[in-house]
Design a protein around this motif. Structure first.
Motif, PDB file in Angstrom:
ATOM      1  N   GLY A 123      -4.284   8.152  -6.290  1.00 28.58           N
ATOM      2  CA  GLY A 123      -3.309   9.129  -5.321  1.00 28.58           C
ATOM      3  C   GLY A 123      -3.117   8.369  -4.262  1.00 28.58           C
ATOM      4  N   ILE A 124      -4.027   7.302  -3.870  1.00 31.64           N
ATOM      5  CA  ILE A 124      -3.724   6.657  -2.493  1.00 31.64           C
ATOM      6  C   ILE A 124      -2.411   5.743  -2.603  1.00 31.64           C
ATOM      7  N   VAL A 125      -1.445   5.824  -1.499  1.00 34.00           N
ATOM      8  CA  VAL A 125      -0.431   5.067  -1.368  1.00 34.00           C
ATOM      9  C   VAL A 125      -0.833   3.719  -1.444  1.00 34.00           C
ATOM     10  N   THR A 126      -0.064   2.820  -2.339  1.00 35.60           N
ATOM     11  CA  THR A 126      -0.409   1.470  -2.705  1.00 35.60           C
ATOM     12  C   THR A 126      -0.441   0.458  -1.548  1.00 35.60           C
ATOM     13  N   VAL A 127       0.745   0.741  -0.666  1.00 38.43           N
ATOM     14  CA  VAL A 127       0.917  -0.059   0.390  1.00 38.43           C
ATOM     15  C   VAL A 127      -0.298   0.232   1.531  1.00 38.43           C
ATOM     16  N   ALA A 128      -0.796   1.451   1.737  1.00 37.43           N
ATOM     17  CA  ALA A 128      -2.112   1.589   2.315  1.00 37.43           C
ATOM     18  C   ALA A 128      -3.225   0.871   1.887  1.00 37.43           C
ATOM     19  N   ALA A 129      -3.394   1.157   0.484  1.00 34.08           N
ATOM     20  CA  ALA A 129      -4.515   0.312   0.136  1.00 34.08           C
ATOM     21  C   ALA A 129      -4.261  -1.241   0.223  1.00 34.08           C
ATOM     22  N   ALA A 130      -3.017  -1.544   0.009  1.00 37.68           N
ATOM     23  CA  ALA A 130      -2.926  -3.084  -0.044  1.00 37.68           C
ATOM     24  C   ALA A 130      -3.275  -3.584   1.283  1.00 37.68           C
ATOM     25  N   TYR A 131      -2.984  -2.764   2.407  1.00 36.46           N
ATOM     26  CA  TYR A 131      -3.254  -3.138   3.803  1.00 36.46           C
ATOM     27  C   TYR A 131      -4.730  -3.502   3.870  1.00 36.46           C
ATOM     28  N   GLY A 132      -5.443  -2.574   3.371  1.00 35.62           N
ATOM     29  CA  GLY A 132      -7.210  -2.479   3.338  1.00 35.62           C
ATOM     30  C   GLY A 132      -7.507  -3.746   2.560  1.00 35.62           C
ATOM     31  N   TRP A 133      -6.895  -4.114   1.518  1.00 37.43           N
ATOM     32  CA  TRP A 133      -7.216  -5.324   0.850  1.00 37.43           C
ATOM     33  C   TRP A 133      -6.925  -6.462   1.481  1.00 37.43           C
ATOM     34  N   GLN A 134      -5.765  -6.634   2.290  1.00 29.03           N
ATOM     35  CA  GLN A 134      -5.275  -7.805   3.068  1.00 29.03           C
ATOM     36  C   GLN A 134      -6.543  -7.874   4.237  1.00 29.03           C
ATOM     37  N   TYR A 135      -6.799  -6.963   5.044  1.00 29.34           N
ATOM     38  CA  TYR A 135      -7.794  -7.220   6.047  1.00 29.34           C
ATOM     39  C   TYR A 135      -9.033  -7.174   5.669  1.00 29.34           C
ATOM     40  N   ALA A 136      -9.471  -6.659   4.450  1.00 28.60           N
ATOM     41  CA  ALA A 136     -10.710  -7.112   3.814  1.00 28.60           C
ATOM     42  C   ALA A 136     -10.951  -8.730   3.559  1.00 28.60           C
TER      43      ALA A 136
END
Lengths: 318, 402, 279
Positions: free
Chosen positions: A141-154
């Motif tokens: 369900g999560i917005v891909t873009v939002a998740a992608a930012y999470g991965w980027q910062y991680a």
């Protein structure tokens, strides 16, 4: 209205086969009303779908044969296939194709295996089934873009927990490591979807068959290979087809994670960059058409592999 | 109230398959007609064509004297009860029953009145405000009937309305259907695959097979004078026994012995210049335990010996099953097809097991080599190729399909 | 004894598997939440949980039209697209599932094709078409493609639902005197309502999630959607990456979806699988 008529006349093979005039007369009021209603109900959907896909693709074919740069609007000229030649002889196209293929193959393969495991966990688990399903739906369900930012910062050195856990590494700055991160993000996002599809397939496998195989002395692994997998084949193939084509158009994750830098751009990134950075409609359209052809080829191969199990083929029969 | 005329009604699907082949039948006003036949015989298609749910490919359908081929169901004034009942799950019983009237823009007061009346007849009054999901099978069935009744239509159409009920309820509702039809006096066409239902319910029964109408008649006519092998085998339970036979020297040579031919039958055989290979049909009740038959009666038939395989005591009578040597039957193909069609391959319609229905006084035991008697007067003789009943010349009650 | 031991071992085994699944699903999500509460100083601390908590990131994004306006766009465009797509899909799906008419297989084929369509192939030509029609950077400019891509999903899911409704109900309605349209409106549509809700959820999720069209066909706040707006966030200076606000924005656009997903869990699963496995 013209679309409505077109839909009505093009595939009317059954009518043509047996003396159209006579048959038309014979259609009762009810059958005619049914036909009219059928067309009327489909017309709006058909119009929208044609307007948004068929027409732009046709237009893109035309544009792809022209020299058309938005910065040079006076210099529009028919150039034949030279845009295609330019794209196909460019290393950028082949690099993007390679990246897309790598991401597609690995992420689909891994998420299929993980999805299978997930489906088994959701199917077999004795307690907390609801919790697992709910948790699994979150990545979906999560917005891909939002998740992608999470991965980027991680994965950003001195900011992210994952980077810190791996010696403060900076994977997003090197080609293959960055592709690895992109694949990771894809897998995380899409495994639940596959898991849910396979779970549906799994629940169609009769429990009695498992019991019968157990009585016949099959081990858990043998039951999985000989009973479960063959019966789930349709569900697996559907999941594979949709995931492969979905993965082939990967854009959001790469756009956020690397922006396509360091040779991590996919075909979609290439098309986007070409339009908004080079502003070249001719080349961009050629890329569009080539991607479209790739997708058609993939879909065709899958549907050939499916045989009669292709999605949609049984709709007409029922 | 209306009569229904089917004039050469045909249903051909776009792929060329012929579902119903030139069916003609007159159904009188107020008559209760049953369409019966094995699954796939076209009976439901015929009903759907009468209802207007399927197109008629050829032929003419008249209801109440008006041609309705091209009318949609709503303009035909028919009501229909479906096998699954097709109750609208989102509506209460009251709304279900009133739906058709509401669509016809009947004033609410009239709807209420009719629904209340129908509910009273069907004993549904206390369930009017419940949804179908909360009703039992029998209640749902009655709601489906009620939905048809409130409309007061010209014709009732019933498509296997009882086949989803358990055996006991089915018998109960059978009487109910019959009672309601008589009370309302509405023309009714009723489709079933169950010959017992057909025989017990209808004024007239129409037997169909492979899209064709084989025979229409009262239950008694169908039973006593079946026009052909199929009707003979399909109607009656247990069904008719069939044996291969040859006609020689004024006798029918059968595995059970030689049966003398009556004069009428002999003439019929000569007229039809049928081959000498024939099929003999014997109803189970036309056998008897020879020890229970008086000497006078014995002369009207033949006696033979057979080993009893199975004995089933039904209380009022006794069924015994026994085997005979059929040899490699000439008519095997025809009989096999029949058995498949009627879905009773294992009940004695074919194969070398015959069934006899004996008087309850019979003391024959399983495994016994018994002497049985067969009433030669009631033997049916069929032509293998066409399946035609050759004995019909002898019986006056025949009513062939025109 | 032996069986008791295996079942309890099994319990532990499945329990562990459950925990792993839940952890894998939640860790990246909680990381975002954690980031969104970190102060600008704490952002540069790679620990998983914030050392200092702040609401600052939220107040900063929620006080600027840079994010509020895209949020409104996202909601508006998503709702309108969903409404239109479900309405049109409902009509077409009913025809597909129930009516006999020439051209049906063509429609099914077209829907399947669009479901697999590479969106990027449309970006270049649509960009030019929208510019010349004045649709570029407007709500309709996004709504139209969203509807088109929502339709295949809707048609598949809904026709699966329609097919589950017994045929005889419509026959009954017809015999009861309903026109085909009345049969649809009074009998079929009410019964398919759960299917419509499911379809609406799936289509809305897809619109809410969409990114490629959203950054390609918009240029200002007039129509930019929330996911697209995050790419345009700016930090205090050119050199500061607005990590905190982006994380907060990500959480804001994610939370409603998670709540939504949790609430309609059953329906989403039913819809996803009915459309794909049976269709």
């Amino acid at each position: 209205m013209s679309v409505n008529e077109a839909v009505g006349t093009v595939p009317a093979s059954e009518v043509i086969e047996e003396a159209p005039d006579r048959r038309r007369k014979q259609l009762s009021e009810g059958a005619r009303a049914e036909r009219r209603l059928g067309w009327a109900l489909c017309a709006p959907a058909v119009i929208v779908m044609i307007a948004v896909t068929a027409y732009p693709v046709g237009y893109a074919i035309w544009l792809s044969l022209e020299r058309y740069n938005l910065e040079l609007p006076q210099d529009i000229k028919f150039v034949g296939f030279s845009n295609y030649a330019a794209v196909l002889s460019s290393p950028y196209w082949w690099q993007a194709l390679k990246v897309t293929a790598i991401i597609t193959v690995i992420s689909v393969a891994v998420s299929l295996v993980l999805g299978m495991l997930l489906a088994m966990v959701m199917h077999r688990t004795l307690f907390g089934r609801g919790t697992v399903r709910t948790a699994a739906l979150i990545p979906y369900g999560i917005v891909t873009v939002a998740a992608a930012y999470g991965w980027q910062y991680a994965w950003t050195p001195s900011q992210g927990y994952l980077s810190a856990a791996f010696n403060n590494s900076a994977p997003l700055t090197s080609e293959y490591k960055a592709i690895g991160v992109i694949i990771l993000a894809e897998i995380w996002k899409t495994t639940p979807f596959i898991g849910l599809l396979l779970l549906a397939g799994l629940s169609l496998v009769p429990e009695d068959l498992q019991k019968a195989a157990k009585v016949d002395g099959a081990s858990a692994w043998q039951r999985f290979i000989k009973i479960t997998l063959p019966l789930m084949k349709p569900a697996i193939l559907v999941a594979l087809l949709f995931r492969t084509l979905d993965s082939f158009r990967i854009f959001d994750n790469i756009f956020i994670l690397t922006g396509g830098n360091n040779g991590t751009g996919s075909l979609s990134i290439l098309g986007y960059d070409n339009l908004f950075n080079a502003l070249n409609l001719g080349i961009g359209s050629a890329i569009s058409i080539l991607i479209f052809i790739c997708v058609v080829v993939i879909a065709f191969m899958f549907i050939k592999g499916f045989g009669t199990a292709a999605p949609g083929t049984d709709i007409g029969k029922r | 109230m209306a009569d229904i005329v089917l004039d050469q009604i045909t249903k051909r699907y776009p792929d060329g398959a012929l579902a119903v082949d030139k069916i003609s039948m007159d159904i009188a006003d107020g008559e209760f007609v049953i369409l019966v036949g094995p699954s796939g015989c076209g009976k439901s298609t015929t009903l759907n064509m009468i209802a207007g749910l399927e197109d008629i490919s050829e032929g003419e359908l008249r209801i109440g004297g008006k041609v309705v081929n091209n009318k949609s169901p709503k303009d035909r004034d028919v009501a229909m009860v479906f096998q699954s009942y097709a109750l609208y799950p989102h509506m209460t019983v009251r709304q279900n029953m009133g739906f058709a009237l509401k669509l016809a823009k009947t004033p609410q007061a009239v709807i209420d009145e009719k629904v209340t009346e129908a509910a009273r007849i069907l004993d549904l009054t206390q369930h009017l405000d419940r949804k179908p999901a909360n009703l039992s099978g029998g209640q749902r069935q009655r709601v489906a009937m009620g939905r048809a009744i409130v409309r007061d239509p010209a014709v009732f159409l019933m498509d296997e309305p009882l086949s989803n009920l358990d055996a006991k309820l089915r018998v109960q509702m059978r009487t109910e259907v019959s009672r309601i039809q008589r009370r309302l006096g509405t023309t009714m066409v009723y489709v079933t695959h169950d010959q017992t239902e057909a025989m017990t319910l209808g004024d007239r029964v129409a037997v169909m097979r492979s899209g064709r109408l084989l025979q229409v008649g009262t239950p008694q006519e169908l039973y006593e004078s079946p026009l052909n092998l199929f009707v003979a085998g399909f109607i009656g339970s247990p069904s008719m026994n069939f044996l291969p036979a040859t006609a020689e020297d004024g006798k029918l040579r059968t595995p059970l012995g030689d049966i003398p031919l009556s004069d009428a039958l002999r003439q019929a055989l000569e007229r039809s210049d049928a081959s000498r290979d024939l099929i003999v049909g014997i109803r189970p009740e036309n056998f008897e335990d020879a020890s229970l038959v008086s000497a006078d009666a014995r002369r009207e038939g033949i006696t033979f010996r057979a080993t009893i395989d199975v004995r089933e005591s039904m209380g009022s009578d006794v069924y015994v099953y026994f085997a005979t040597e059929l040899g490699n039957s000439l008519a095997a193909a025809e009989l096999q097809e029949l058995a498949q069609d009627s879905g009773r391959a294992d009940t004695g319609a074919t194969g070398d097991t015959l069934v006899a229905r004996l008087d309850a006084a019979s003391r024959l035991q399983e495994g016994e080599d018994a002497e049985l008697w067969l009433d030669a007067r009631l033997v049916h003789v069929f032509e293998p190729g066409s399946g035609k009943n050759l004995a019909l010349g002898a019986s006056p009650a025949a009513s062939p399909v025109s | 004894m032996a069986t008791a031991a295996t079942t309890s071992r099994q319990k532990v085994g499945w329990g562990t598997a459950n925990l792993v699944v839940v952890a894998l699903a939640m860790i990246p999500v909680l990381w975002m939440v954690s980031l969104s509460f970190k102060t600008p100083a704490a952002i540069l601390d790679p620990s998983y949980f914030p050392s200092q908590w702040t609401w600052g990131n939220y107040s900063s994004i929620l006080s600027t039209s840079q994010f509020i306006r895209p949020l409104v766009n996202s909601i508006g465009i998503g709702l309108i697209s969903t409404f239109i797509a479900v309405l049109l899909a409902c009509m077409a799906a009913y025809a597909v599932a129930r009516l006999r008419f020439p051209g049906k297989s063509l429609l099914i084929g077209m829907a399947l094709l669009i479901a697999m369509f590479p969106a990027i192939s449309l970006v270049t030509p649509m960009f030019n078409i929208e510019r010349s029609l004045g649709l570029f950077n407007t709500w309709p400019g996004l709504i139209i493609p969203y509807v088109a891509f929502g339709l295949p999903l809707g048609i598949y899911t809904l026709s699966a639902f329609f097919r589950e409704i017994p045929w005889e109900l419509e026959k009954a309605a017809k015999v009861d005197g309903a026109t085909p349209f009345q049969a649809f409106v009074k009998v079929i549509a009410p019964l398919a309502a759960p299917g419509m809700v499911t379809t609406a959820i799936l289509v809305f999720l897809a619109c809410w999630n969409e990114f490629l069209f959203a950054i390609s066909f918009t240029s200002t706040l007039a129509s930019r959607t929330a996911p697209a707006s995050m790419a345009y966030f700016s930090g205090g200076s050119v050199f500061t990456v607005p990590t905190g606000p982006i994380a907060a924005a990500a959480v804001v656009i994610t939370i409603p979806i998670i709540v939504f997903v949790l609430f309609f869990q059953r329906r989403i699963i039913a819809g996803l699988t009915s459309g794909a496995v049976k269709g």
